[in-house]
Enzyme design. Structure first.
Site, PDB file in Angstrom:
ATOM      1  N   LYS C  51       0.770  -1.371  -0.015  1.00  0.00           N
ATOM      2  CA  LYS C  51      -0.043   0.146   0.107  1.00  0.00           C
ATOM      3  C   LYS C  51       0.969   1.205   0.059  1.00  0.00           C
ATOM      4  CE  LYS C  51      -3.829   2.363   0.623  1.00  0.00           C
ATOM      5  NZ  LYS C  51      -4.654   2.808  -0.697  1.00  0.00           N
ATOM      6  N   CYS C 136      -2.255   8.925  -8.207  1.00  0.00           N
ATOM      7  CA  CYS C 136      -3.410   8.475  -7.255  1.00  0.00           C
ATOM      8  C   CYS C 136      -4.383   9.566  -7.598  1.00  0.00           C
ATOM      9  CB  CYS C 136      -3.148   8.376  -5.899  1.00  0.00           C
ATOM     10  SG  CYS C 136      -4.698   7.910  -4.996  1.00  0.00           S
ATOM     11  N   ILE C 197      -1.283   0.534 -15.531  1.00  0.00           N
ATOM     12  CA  ILE C 197      -1.794   2.003 -15.305  1.00  0.00           C
ATOM     13  C   ILE C 197      -2.381   1.650 -13.837  1.00  0.00           C
ATOM     14  CG2 ILE C 197      -2.136   2.447 -17.733  1.00  0.00           C
ATOM     15  CD1 ILE C 197      -5.064   1.765 -17.251  1.00  0.00           C
ATOM     16  N   GLY C 271      -4.809  -6.414  -9.179  1.00  0.00           N
ATOM     17  CA  GLY C 271      -5.359  -5.533  -8.222  1.00  0.00           C
ATOM     18  C   GLY C 271      -6.650  -6.037  -7.843  1.00  0.00           C
TER      19      GLY C 271
HETATM   20  C1  LIG Z   1      -8.816  -0.361  -3.479  1.00  0.00           C
HETATM   21  C2  LIG Z   1      -7.752   0.016  -4.316  1.00  0.00           C
HETATM   22  C3  LIG Z   1      -6.600   1.084  -3.605  1.00  0.00           C
HETATM   23  C4  LIG Z   1      -5.578   1.174  -4.433  1.00  0.00           C
HETATM   24  N1  LIG Z   1      -4.668   2.048  -3.839  1.00  0.00           N
HETATM   25  C5  LIG Z   1      -3.227   2.350  -4.668  1.00  0.00           C
HETATM   26  C6  LIG Z   1      -2.395   2.825  -3.927  1.00  0.00           C
HETATM   27  O1  LIG Z   1      -2.306   2.936  -2.581  1.00  0.00           O
HETATM   28  N2  LIG Z   1      -1.204   3.022  -4.744  1.00  0.00           N
HETATM   29  C7  LIG Z   1      -1.236   2.949  -6.038  1.00  0.00           C
HETATM   30  O2  LIG Z   1      -0.244   3.259  -6.890  1.00  0.00           O
HETATM   31  N3  LIG Z   1      -2.288   2.263  -6.788  1.00  0.00           N
HETATM   32  C8  LIG Z   1      -3.403   2.094  -5.971  1.00  0.00           C
HETATM   33  N4  LIG Z   1      -4.458   1.318  -6.636  1.00  0.00           N
HETATM   34  C9  LIG Z   1      -4.191   1.136  -8.104  1.00  0.00           C
HETATM   35  C10 LIG Z   1      -3.793  -0.436  -8.072  1.00  0.00           C
HETATM   36  O3  LIG Z   1      -2.574  -0.744  -7.754  1.00  0.00           O
HETATM   37  C11 LIG Z   1      -3.962  -0.942  -9.681  1.00  0.00           C
HETATM   38  O4  LIG Z   1      -2.901   0.149 -10.335  1.00  0.00           O
HETATM   39  C12 LIG Z   1      -5.191  -0.325 -10.441  1.00  0.00           C
HETATM   40  O5  LIG Z   1      -6.463  -0.938  -9.374  1.00  0.00           O
HETATM   41  C13 LIG Z   1      -5.489  -1.274 -11.835  1.00  0.00           C
HETATM   42  O6  LIG Z   1      -5.402  -2.671 -11.504  1.00  0.00           O
HETATM   43  P1  LIG Z   1      -6.625  -3.750 -11.398  1.00  0.00           P
HETATM   44  O7  LIG Z   1      -7.386  -3.422 -12.460  1.00  0.00           O
HETATM   45  O8  LIG Z   1      -6.046  -4.903 -11.311  1.00  0.00           O
HETATM   46  O9  LIG Z   1      -7.183  -3.417  -9.854  1.00  0.00           O
HETATM   47  C14 LIG Z   1      -5.552   1.061  -5.871  1.00  0.00           C
HETATM   48  C15 LIG Z   1      -6.555   0.282  -6.399  1.00  0.00           C
HETATM   49  C16 LIG Z   1      -7.691  -0.048  -5.748  1.00  0.00           C
HETATM   50  C17 LIG Z   1      -8.725  -0.980  -6.202  1.00  0.00           C
END
Ligand SMILES: Cc1cc2nc3c(=O)[nH]c(=O)nc-3n(C[C@H](O)[C@H](O)[C@H](O)COP(=O)(O)O)c2cc1C
Ligand SMILES: Cc1cc2nc3c(=O)[nH]c(=O)nc-3n(C[C@H](O)[C@H](O)[C@H](O)COP(=O)(O)OP(=O)(O)OC[C@H]3O[C@@H](n4cnc5c(N)ncnc54)[C@H](O)[C@@H]3O)c2cc1C
Ligand SMILES: Cc1cc2nc3c(=O)[nH]c(=O)nc-3n(C[C@H](O)[C@H](O)[C@H](O)COP(=O)(O)OP(=O)(O)OC[C@H]3O[C@@H](n4cnc5c(N)ncnc54)[C@H](O)[C@@H]3O)c2cc1C
Ligand SMILES: Cc1cc2nc3c(=O)[nH]c(=O)nc-3n(C[C@H](O)[C@H](O)[C@H](O)COP(=O)(O)O)c2cc1C
Ligand code: FES
Ligand code: FES
Lengths: 276, 310, 310, 276
Positions: C51, C136, C197, C271
């Protein structure tokens, strides 16, 4: 692009939740589904297709085009035969009798059969999941007194289907790529070897290489021949321009047409009408 | 509930244009209406946005032109259209049989192209408005670049406004860092309204071949998948401009229409959903009154911007 | 098939970093690993991205923080985290029990913040690399703006590189007009790799209340809905940079992993799919060898960029 | 946040395709589903929940949290009672016996009952779909010899459920907002009127306004009382920080805790432990 039966105008397509009557595996990855509903009344023209919603949600989003393989007008049922390729057909293959499938159709211009006369000889050339629409076509031709010979090709013995059904309509030549059933090789190997009697008309559906081979064999002659094409579709009704194909040079000069929409101008075209 | 008649309940205004209901098919997803006219009477629609029209006929991109994604689809049609002369001779007159405001989506490669087609099309009888497509991601030269720079977008809008006899709606691209600045510049340049959003640029590979499924490689993502992006952009833009917005992106039902209104739209367009259900537009229109009852709202126009108006 | 052993088949290199397999949980979707450690041995993962960590503890946004969309979800957690001191004392030592490269996602409001956390965290034992979160969408000041301007992104990267003892991966925002220019500037500034991304900015309204579902109003869209956008951006960026890319956005299965590799990724992060299936990472890892067999490929690393390499 | 039974460590959650045994409508928009599978062995602590995948595809994407309402350990079955709210619960309501539902659980910290002694009196206070977890809790308490009184509130007569089942465990007071069944008004109206005998412990689950009312009534006293909270969830296991809530000032000062995760620190909290 001809409008052999005028069906398109007579019978506009509709949308209906049709009821699954049967859905069974008939060959490797191949399923046959029979559906019941009022739309069947409009399915008079062989070679048309239906656009099927697989699953109820938005994944998969788009409909899947599947050919009409047979129609039982009395029972208000039609049959489609499909190969499990991806998510859509996988979902279809899991449907049970009694469940509903949302169908849009019948769509497209089918095989022209109006001009056919009793006593003529038609040859049906199909490859893989191109075989299904030829069965309904064959039945319609036989009804008109036309003699029907089928030449159908598959990958291997496990993938063969509709052989027996087509035998009820006339002679059937089967080829498999690996020789595990029928003649080893391609449908064109049967056609060129001269076993099949001379024919008045050829109808075909199958993979592009097969259709290209037919164009090469018969594209120069004046043989009457029709082929059915596939393309990824959006709307299925001619509105989105997803499914275009090219007219042949000859067609372009004669008609000025610069493109065809496979879903609404086709899927059936004259052998010499399109450039593959 | 209020006192409006059913037809008053659904009526909306886009500046000087009055629509009997707020639902129109989106450009490119409905051709010039002919194909859907066999399913229902097009006069039931609030309006129609027809396929992008260019000066000359365009044949578009090679196939495959569509690919499916989760809750969405990619298209790379490439602005195929018969060219403005043919549209004027064949399509627009045919559409006049319906009681149907016509939004003609126009596109081009250069400013001159746009001006020429705007000038010509806007003189035609039965043309209600132009929809300036500065955002199509599927054409190589021009096209999208107009939609990604506020200044270029504004200049184009200004030139088109100079010649157009009808209101001009500018269709914005979502593939930008700051859509608000584009919207406000376009408004300053004289746009009568905005259409948003066009498709997001996306891509799918066929892992068997290792190649993109679309022959154009990338394409425009539409459908339910993009709805949250559309809602967010309309929410932001509607608070920064004073011209009406036609909202679109993944609309499937009456609830989605209400969400777009609450975000700030004054009318909506439905694209991809027509492919799933050819009757979607009239079905959505017919189910709006009951939804308004549920929401305790008399007229749908009251919903515009309700999410941020406090 | 080739001659690589199973473990060689899945091994990938991200510059000087070697991962035993290419699959890691994505930052923010896996905490610091504790919650998923009760489902399986974290040593099975290729790596872990923890995180986002900031200098001070952050409590994030009010709830609701998540909303569902079609084939996706919106989140507005707001970078809640216990702050770097706590991460160093509690989390990083705990992670050392596993055979697991650790990517520490870092965030801040100012350049100084980023530099401080990078400086401190990168000295810690067991930290494999930093993932610089310049993208973010859920924090009000700073945050996203770093990721939307090539020059600001490059300056930040340069400052962080000056202090970091470990490789720095920069996590890019997809909410930009031209992601290639940001990627190339960041590369020039010394980035060792890219993560892409992050989420698309999106929004949902509750039509019953007329208000956004998320208390933060907008949030980050993740999940299968955004996969085509991720693939397109990785496809473009990987052809313009010479640093490795960790690909993410909607990955659910081994086929998706292959698609990201073919688009240009050298490793992937998962994610949202962890929320649907807590075992998704090890399951995907376990199903990769069979997929490689199907594709006729010896090592997964051979797939990187296969879509555009001709 | 306490760990009353240590269950969390003893019984890690699992994921399983469980089989639908029954799924029936029991009140307006309310369904009861019984599922069978091995995960039931872990469901020993009342007040925990399961995280349910509704439908098989990616729409809806996230799981839905639903409380465990009863457990039949011998039959390896558990029951959940849910109200149809949106797409997820609508899909659930259409499942048929024999079909599979993917379940993650049991999750969270349930109601603490270890300290309960035979002869004590517990009052269960539930509102709407907050009632279900109280039934399993009541059963467990009765097993321990605790006397149980239930006070449950609903919108109207059509929405009432679990009344008869709870009557088998002890006294039951029902309230409805419109007075169509039981007492007109809210559960707190029953509690304040003084009909219910003095109790040793109070357990509650229901809408936030109800829980706030309980805090106002009993938050100052030293009564032992527990409430169960709801929040939109991502992971359901404590990893994503979607579901946080605020500790009360008192808790913050005593423990230094600045937030709780409802899915893993809760959903059950001490009445005075959280700020609503
Ligand atoms: C609940 C949640 C919290 C996230 N927190 C962060 C974060 O703290 N830092 C970050 O770089 N990306 C964060 N992300 C983005 C994810 O790391 C990832 O880039 C994004 O969700 C796309 O991947 P996915 O479709 O597999 O979830 C977060 C995503 C979700 C869903
Ligand atoms: C006019 C016509 C008639 C057809 N008749 C039959 C038939 O009778 N039996 C049969 O088995 N198949 C037939 N097909 C092919 C069938 O449409 C595809 O196999 C099917 O769409 C694959 O869907 P999927 O979800 O299983 O695969 P996926 O690969 O997951 O599908 C992804 C997307 O690509 C499209 N697509 C993939 N392959 C094709 C294809 N070959 N043609 C068109 N779109 C495709 C899908 O429709 C979908 O939009 C026909 C195609 C056309 C155009
Ligand atoms: C610990 C816990 C236990 C619960 N137990 C029960 C129960 O026993 N019976 C019952 O009927 N309901 C229960 N709920 C509420 C239930 O989770 C929601 O009604 C359900 O998620 C709605 O899903 P949907 O798809 O039908 O609605 P939609 O509104 O379409 O859901 C959209 C999204 O919002 C979330 N969501 C919507 N409402 C709620 C809510 N009240 N709480 C949490 N998330 C929500 C959904 O999970 C989903 O992610 C419980 C909630 C929690 C947190
Ligand atoms: C096949 C297809 C063709 C399109 N063609 C055009 C076009 O010519 N001009 C235009 O402005 N938008 C075009 N669009 C974009 C749509 O008008 C609409 O903005 C977008 O698809 C989002 O709406 P939807 O999700 O309801 O489809 C096209 C979209 C699709 C799917
Ligand atoms: S699929 Fe839309 S035009 Fe053919
Ligand atoms: S739902 Fe993820 S932490 Fe509670």
């Amino acid at each position: 692009m001809y409008d052999p039966t005028g069906q398109e105008t007579l019978c506009p397509a509709g949308v209906e939740d049709m009821t699954v009557v049967t859905n069974e595996r008939i060959a490797e990855r191949i399923f046959r589904m029979t559906l019941a509903g009022n739309l069947v009344d409009k399915m008079v023209c062989p070679g048309q297709f239906v656009h099927v919603k697989c699953g109820s949600g938005s994944v998969p989003l788009l409909r899947r085009p599947i050919s009409i393989s047979d129609v039982d007008a009395d029972q208000q049922q039609f049959t489609m035969i499909y190969r499990v390729e991806g998510e859509g057909t996988r979902l279809l293959s899991r449907m049970h009798p009694g469940e509903q499938v949302n169908v849009l159709g019948p769509l497209g211009q089918g095989y022209p059969i109006k001009q056919r006369k009793s006593g003529e000889h038609a040859v049906l050339v199909g490859g893989g999941v191109g075989v299904p629409p030829l069965y309904y076509l064959g039945r319609k031709l036989v009804e008109k007194g036309v003699r029907v010979t089928s030449v159908i090709g598959f990958g291997s013995r496990e993938q063969v289907f509709l052989e027996n059904e087509l035998k009820e309509l006339g002679d059937v030549y089967v080829t498999t790529m690996d020789g595990s059933h029928g003649t080893r090789g391609l449908v064109t190997d049967v056609l060129t070897v001269g076993d099949v009697d001379p024919w008045d008309v050829l109808y075909s559906c199958g993979p592009i290489p097969m259709l290209k081979a037919l164009q090469e064999l018969y594209g120069k002659e004046q043989t009457e021949a029709y082929i059915s094409l596939e393309q990824r579709m959006g709307c299925g009704v001619g509105a989105c321009l997803a499914c275009v194909c090219h007219p042949s040079e000859e067609t372009r000069q004669n008609t000025g047409k610069r493109y065809f929409k496979i879903c609404s101008d086709g899927p059936v075209f004259g052998l010499r009408e399109v450039a593959l | 509930m209020g006192t409006a008649t059913t037809s008053e309940r659904l009526q909306v205004k886009l500046g000087d244009i009055t629509l009997k209901n707020p639902v129109m098919p989106a450009s490119g997803c409905f051709g010039f209406g002919r194909e859907y006219a066999r399913f229902y009477d097009l006069s039931r629609l609030g309006a129609i946005a027809v396929k992008a029209t260019t000066v000359e006929e365009r044949l578009g991109n090679p196939t495959p032109r569509v690919a499916e994604t989760e809750a969405g689809m990619l298209n790379a049609i490439g602005l195929q259209n018969p060219g403005m002369d043919s549209v004027i001779q064949e399509e627009l007159p045919w559409l006049q049989q319906f009681d149907l405001p016509v939004f003609v989506n126009i596109a081009g490669t250069t400013v001159e192209d746009y001006v020429e087609v705007a000038d010509t099309i806007s003189r035609q009888p039965g043309v209600t408005a132009l929809e300036l497509n500065i955002s199509c991601p599927n054409v190589k030269c021009g096209g999208i670049s107009f939609g990604t720079d506020p200044q270029i977008a504004a200049d184009l809008t200004r030139e088109v406004k100079k010649v157009s006899r009808v209101p001009v709606f500018v269709k914005l691209s979502p593939n930008v860092t700051d859509i608000v600045s584009i919207a406000t510049e376009v408004e300053k340049a004289g746009a009568d309204g905005l259409s948003m959003i066009n498709t997001l640029v996306g891509m799918r590979l066929d892992i068997r071949t290792g190649r993109p499924i679309l022959s154009n490689q990338s394409g425009g993502l539409s459908g339910p998948a993009i709805k949250p992006v559309a809602i967010r952009m309309i929410w932001e833009v509607s608070q920064s401009v004073n011209i009406p917005i036609i909202g679109m992106g993944g609309i499937q039902n009456a609830e989605d229409v209400a969400e777009f209104f609450m975000a700030g739209a004054s009318a909506v367009a439905i694209g991809t959903a027509n492919f799933v259900n050819p009757y979607v537009c009239p079905e959505v229109i017919d189910s709006l009154p009951a939804l308004l009852d549920d929401l305790g709202v008399d007229k749908i126009s009251e919903l515009t911007g309700r999410g941020w108006r406090r």
